[in-house]
Motif scaffolding. Structure first.
Motif, PDB file in Angstrom:
ATOM      1  N   GLU A  86       0.848  -1.089  -0.502  1.00 45.77           N
ATOM      2  CA  GLU A  86       0.253   0.152   0.309  1.00 45.77           C
ATOM      3  C   GLU A  86       0.560   1.449  -0.403  1.00 45.77           C
ATOM      4  OE1 GLU A  86      -2.394  -0.325   3.656  1.00 45.77           O
ATOM      5  OE2 GLU A  86      -3.212  -2.192   2.622  1.00 45.77           O
ATOM      6  N   LYS A  87       0.789   1.821  -0.651  1.00 47.69           N
ATOM      7  CA  LYS A  87       1.601   3.096  -1.093  1.00 47.69           C
ATOM      8  C   LYS A  87       1.617   4.212   0.315  1.00 47.69           C
ATOM      9  CE  LYS A  87       2.722   6.930  -4.698  1.00 47.69           C
ATOM     10  NZ  LYS A  87       2.308   7.744  -5.509  1.00 47.69           N
ATOM     11  N   GLU A  88       0.368   4.587   1.139  1.00 43.03           N
ATOM     12  CA  GLU A  88       0.165   5.200   1.985  1.00 43.03           C
ATOM     13  C   GLU A  88       1.859   4.478   3.131  1.00 43.03           C
ATOM     14  OE1 GLU A  88      -2.670   3.898   0.781  1.00 43.03           O
ATOM     15  OE2 GLU A  88      -2.286   5.565  -1.140  1.00 43.03           O
ATOM     16  N   ALA A  89       1.294   3.117   2.814  1.00 47.51           N
ATOM     17  CA  ALA A  89       1.701   2.479   4.838  1.00 47.51           C
ATOM     18  C   ALA A  89       2.871   1.920   4.369  1.00 47.51           C
ATOM     19  CB  ALA A  89       1.161   1.202   5.136  1.00 47.51           C
ATOM     20  N   PRO A  90       4.699   2.215   4.446  1.00 45.06           N
ATOM     21  CA  PRO A  90       5.732   1.701   3.536  1.00 45.06           C
ATOM     22  C   PRO A  90       6.218   0.047   3.777  1.00 45.06           C
ATOM     23  CG  PRO A  90       6.170   3.705   4.890  1.00 45.06           C
ATOM     24  CD  PRO A  90       4.898   3.832   4.835  1.00 45.06           C
ATOM     25  N   LEU A  91       6.732  -0.079   3.284  1.00 48.15           N
ATOM     26  CA  LEU A  91       6.988  -1.779   3.061  1.00 48.15           C
ATOM     27  C   LEU A  91       8.160  -2.170   3.423  1.00 48.15           C
ATOM     28  CD1 LEU A  91       6.129  -5.392   3.935  1.00 48.15           C
ATOM     29  CD2 LEU A  91       6.177  -4.918   0.981  1.00 48.15           C
ATOM     30  N   TYR A  92       9.041  -2.569   4.398  1.00 51.74           N
ATOM     31  CA  TYR A  92      10.250  -3.111   4.773  1.00 51.74           C
ATOM     32  C   TYR A  92      10.028  -4.594   4.194  1.00 51.74           C
ATOM     33  CZ  TYR A  92      10.573   2.156   5.908  1.00 51.74           C
ATOM     34  OH  TYR A  92      10.022   3.572   6.366  1.00 51.74           O
ATOM     35  N   ILE A  93      11.611  -4.993   3.957  1.00 51.86           N
ATOM     36  CA  ILE A  93      12.110  -5.881   3.650  1.00 51.86           C
ATOM     37  C   ILE A  93      13.256  -6.664   4.552  1.00 51.86           C
ATOM     38  CG2 ILE A  93      10.430  -6.481   2.286  1.00 51.86           C
ATOM     39  CD1 ILE A  93      12.169  -6.746  -0.191  1.00 51.86           C
ATOM     40  N   GLY A  94      13.492  -7.420   4.993  1.00 54.04           N
ATOM     41  CA  GLY A  94      14.509  -7.922   5.069  1.00 54.04           C
ATOM     42  C   GLY A  94      15.280  -9.131   4.229  1.00 54.04           C
ATOM     43  N   PHE A  95      16.605  -9.202   3.904  1.00 46.19           N
ATOM     44  CA  PHE A  95      17.404 -10.281   3.721  1.00 46.19           C
ATOM     45  C   PHE A  95      18.503 -10.399   4.851  1.00 46.19           C
ATOM     46  CE2 PHE A  95      15.594  -8.726   0.057  1.00 46.19           C
ATOM     47  CZ  PHE A  95      15.075  -9.548  -0.554  1.00 46.19           C
ATOM     48  N   PHE A  96      18.338 -11.765   5.780  1.00 48.62           N
ATOM     49  CA  PHE A  96      19.232 -12.092   6.414  1.00 48.62           C
ATOM     50  C   PHE A  96      20.722 -13.350   6.192  1.00 48.62           C
ATOM     51  CE2 PHE A  96      15.535 -10.324   7.713  1.00 48.62           C
ATOM     52  CZ  PHE A  96      15.628 -10.188   8.988  1.00 48.62           C
ATOM     53  N   ASN A  97      21.493 -13.928   6.797  1.00 45.66           N
ATOM     54  CA  ASN A  97      22.731 -14.244   6.360  1.00 45.66           C
ATOM     55  C   ASN A  97      23.371 -13.932   5.299  1.00 45.66           C
ATOM     56  OD1 ASN A  97      21.353 -15.735   8.618  1.00 45.66           O
ATOM     57  ND2 ASN A  97      20.244 -17.286   8.253  1.00 45.66           N
ATOM     58  N   THR A  98      23.491 -12.800   5.308  1.00 41.97           N
ATOM     59  CA  THR A  98      24.172 -11.969   4.032  1.00 41.97           C
ATOM     60  C   THR A  98      25.108 -11.445   4.286  1.00 41.97           C
ATOM     61  OG1 THR A  98      23.314 -10.149   4.466  1.00 41.97           O
ATOM     62  CG2 THR A  98      22.072 -11.631   2.783  1.00 41.97           C
ATOM     63  N   GLY A  99      26.434 -12.656   5.461  1.00 40.87           N
ATOM     64  CA  GLY A  99      27.718 -11.837   6.483  1.00 40.87           C
ATOM     65  C   GLY A  99      28.722 -12.116   5.359  1.00 40.87           C
ATOM     66  N   ALA A 100      28.717 -13.271   4.715  1.00 40.07           N
ATOM     67  CA  ALA A 100      29.937 -13.621   3.765  1.00 40.07           C
ATOM     68  C   ALA A 100      29.516 -13.329   2.429  1.00 40.07           C
ATOM     69  CB  ALA A 100      30.042 -15.427   4.021  1.00 40.07           C
TER      70      ALA A 100
END
Length: 463
Positions: free
Chosen positions: A397-411
């Protein structure tokens, strides 16, 4: 009817999990409220959770200790960190709090080793295992360690010329290892690894070049499988072939006392990830023990060179979904405020999959989407998860920002992506923060690097 994103995850996986939990519709990672990080630092954002590095080192040490106790194994275990996974000082500082050793792969690695020694972070007694194809500068740097008195610097001989190249540069006595050129899985485009010396040639190489040279002491046999440590016929077959070489070599080389089984432990790439580390270690120790008993030789000390396993699960990246493009009746493109090619290059280069989860809106309905990066490149996208050929996220929804995470990317991602340098389409490297815990167990954060500025990129380009 259960149509919320939270319902989807809880019905599909055993969730919550040790590192992931939900509170008031927001994702927590190791007890860290990621929405608070976003409020403080904004996005795109990369982070490293430092305690996870020590946690994984301690886990591996415990598993090897338990297996050696169970099988009455007389050798010792040495944990080494593979620096090419992440060379950053904050990583090495954390790693070396755990009494471990170092594996290097290039000339400049030795400069890092010297810096760590000068600051007292790396002990003079620590093993420095020098892998990789070695020529002028790398040889010179290795010799500088040897001549400087670092007796546990062990160059791992990769080809027939390397030993002579070292001998030409030093009069000091030194220890070496030999790397076995393992045979690759049938699906590979070639049969034998380009790294190391063939199984059948190692004993004759020792007898010809090392046995009668008082300057050189063969200490280690190095074995590594490119596809990692897996419970399949290919891995066990290659390990047994390696052990036959070790037994044969040990019978004529009394100084040989160590077997390096390399790295290759997988890291979690899905909420459905299931790998029995304890079983694999137990069986490896059992196989080595039995092979040595049968061959009537002493068991070796065991070295590992875990890189991704050490640092991979400590890293993460957070993006904001800027906009949703509907290209046809079926495809919805969620456009992120960064680039996969530049910030998660393995997702593009080798189709690697990381754990992907929304940071907020877990109580909303979900939809199937594709993820697109900011570059004008058709390959800058992410379209599936490890466990399913699709991506599901809370409804945009344009009015409610959506955030996403990618995990275990440290190498590997920072160095492969060219940290601090030019990025594809001049997309800047994200802000990077370090997350730690103080003596009371409370979360602390520290800015490691601001997002790249245009002036930095223009300076590299010569403007």
């Amino acid at each position: 009817m259960n149509t919320k994103y939270k319902d989807l995850i809880e019905q599909t996986f055993d969730f919550p999990q040790k590192e992931f939990d939900i509170n008031q519709g927001n994702l927590f990672f190791h007890g860290i409220d990621l929405s608070k990080l976003i409020e403080q630092y904004g996005t795109p954002l990369k982070f490293t959770y430092l305690p996870k590095i020590s946690e994984n080192i301690k886990r591996a040490k415990k598993w090897f200790y338990e297996a050696m106790q169970k099988h009455d194994y007389k050798g010792r275990y040495h944990y080494s960190y593979c620096t090419k996974s992440s060379h950053f000082k904050y990583v090495l500082d954390q790693v070396l709090q755990n009494n471990v050793h170092i594996e290097t792969s290039s000339a400049f690695d030795i400069d890092i080793v010297k810096s760590l020694k000068e600051t007292g972070k790396l002990s003079d007694n620590a093993y420095v295992l020098c892998n990789g194809f070695k020529r002028d500068q790398y040889i010179a740097n290795i010799v500088s360690l040897i001549d400087g008195g670092h007796t546990n610097c062990i160059p791992i001989i990769d080809n027939y010329e390397e030993l002579n190249l070292i001998l030409e540069e030093t009069k000091s006595k030194f220890k070496i290892g030999i790397r076995i050129a393992s045979e690759e899985e049938p699906k590979f485009e070639f049969y034998t690894s380009r790294l190391g010396i063939g199984y059948k040639n190692i004993v004759s190489f020792y007898e010809r070049e090392i046995k009668d040279n008082p300057q050189v002491e063969l200490k280690m046999l190095h074995f590594f499988i490119n596809t990692g440590i897996k419970d399949n016929a290919y891995y066990w077959n290659e390990l047994l072939k390696c052990l036959k070489v070790y037994v044969a070599l040990k019978k004529i080389c009394p100084t040989l006392n160590s077997l390096n089984i390399g790295g290759g432990f997988p890291i979690k790439n899905s909420l459905a990830f299931n790998y029995d580390y304890r079983y694999m270690i137990d069986e490896i120790i059992n196989q080595i023990n039995e092979a040595c008993k049968e061959g009537e030789v002493e068991v070796p000390d065991i070295f590992t060179e875990f890189g991704s396993f050490t640092v991979g699960e400590a890293g993460g990246a957070i993006y904001e979904v800027l906009y949703q493009k509907k290209q046809n009746d079926r495809e919805k493109w969620n456009m992120i405020n960064s680039s996969f090619i530049t910030t998660l290059p393995d997702s593009w280069a080798i189709n690697k999959r990381f754990i992907l989860l929304p940071i907020n809106h877990w109580s909303k309905n979900y939809e199937r989407v594709l993820l697109g990066g900011l570059t004008c490149d058709s390959d800058d996208y992410y379209n599936s998860e490890q466990h399913i050929n699709a991506i599901y996220l809370p409804v945009y929804e344009k009015e409610a920002p959506l955030y996403i995470g990618f995990f275990n990317t440290g190498a590997y991602q920072e160095t492969i992506g060219g940290f601090g340098g030019l990025q594809h389409c001049l997309i800047p490297s994200p802000k990077h923060i370090l997350i730690d815990r103080n003596e009371n167990g409370d979360i602390t954060t520290k800015l490691f690097k601001e997002q790249q500025k245009s002036e930095e990129l223009l300076d590299i380009l010569g403007y």
